[in-house]
Design an enzyme around this catalytic site. Structure first.
Site, PDB file in Angstrom:
ATOM      1  N   GLU A  56     -10.710   5.356  -6.147  1.00  0.00           N
ATOM      2  CA  GLU A  56     -11.057   3.942  -6.234  1.00  0.00           C
ATOM      3  C   GLU A  56     -11.260   3.540  -7.696  1.00  0.00           C
ATOM      4  OE1 GLU A  56     -10.958   1.806  -3.738  1.00  0.00           O
ATOM      5  OE2 GLU A  56     -10.330   3.444  -2.462  1.00  0.00           O
ATOM      6  N   ARG A 112      -1.690  -5.039   4.448  1.00  0.00           N
ATOM      7  CA  ARG A 112      -0.770  -4.658   3.373  1.00  0.00           C
ATOM      8  C   ARG A 112       0.472  -4.006   3.969  1.00  0.00           C
ATOM      9  NH1 ARG A 112      -5.125  -1.188   0.018  1.00  0.00           N
ATOM     10  NH2 ARG A 112      -5.389  -0.417   2.130  1.00  0.00           N
ATOM     11  N   ARG A 167       0.888  -1.166   0.000  1.00  0.00           N
ATOM     12  CA  ARG A 167       0.000   0.000   0.000  1.00  0.00           C
ATOM     13  C   ARG A 167       0.923   1.211   0.000  1.00  0.00           C
ATOM     14  NH1 ARG A 167      -2.404   4.271   0.135  1.00  0.00           N
ATOM     15  NH2 ARG A 167      -4.540   4.571   0.838  1.00  0.00           N
TER      16      ARG A 167
END
Length: 174
Positions: free
Chosen positions: A56, A100, A48
């Site tokens: 998104e 992540r 990430r």
């Protein structure tokens, strides 16, 4: 005749060694998959990108002309273009809540996280970092990408719409 035969042998040997060296290098290149505008999978590790928040995948942003543009899709494409064909290095800044690895990634020395903000393909994620705030201010002043018109931030979009369009984008960069 012996000189020509020696040159041919030397050329064949050089070509063969070059092929072996290329094959060995190709096997060592990481498998990179762009998940979305701020997430990468590299050889099975999900990164990430630290300090940025990209639209998104299914998100649309307002455009300067009054319409909309597929900013989430464009952010994923921008990240895909950035990680193509270079030497990718991602540091490890620990895990975030979804498991992540938080990271600043560079490709051939270029900070990908900062570059996504510079291109207007992500916001500085001020809740977690102020590393790229100045770069964001420049992008905002230039009205590039997400800054061309007032746009909903990814966190608000996700709360309102769910994680729309989060399918994986096929991509292998080497």
């Amino acid at each position: 005749m012996q000189v020509i035969a020696a040159l041919i042998c030397r050329t064949l040997l050089t070509a063969t060694l070059s092929l072996f060296a290329f094959h060995a290098f190709a096997e060592e290149a990481p498998h990179i998959h762009v998940v979305d505008g701020d997430t990468l999978d590299v050889d099975g590790v999900r990164y990430r990108l630290h300090g940025i928040d990209a639209p998104e995948p299914g998100q649309k942003c307002k455009s300067a002309s009054g319409g909309t543009w597929p900013c989430g899709k464009e952010a994923s494409k921008a990240l895909t273009d950035l990680v193509k064909g270079g030497s990718l290095i991602c540091d490890d800044r620990g895990k975030e809540i979804r498991g992540r690895t938080l990271s600043v990634c560079t490709i051939d020395g270029v900070d990908i996280n900062a570059e996504m903000i510079r291109r207007g393909m992500a916001w500085s994620f001020k809740k977690y970092s102020h590393d790229n705030d100045q770069i964001e201010e420049i992008a905002k002043a230039k009205l590039v990408g997400v800054w061309q018109a007032q746009t909903e931030r990814p966190g608000n979009f996700e709360r309102t719409n769910g994680k729309i369009g989060s399918k994986k984008l096929p991509m292998v960069a080497q």
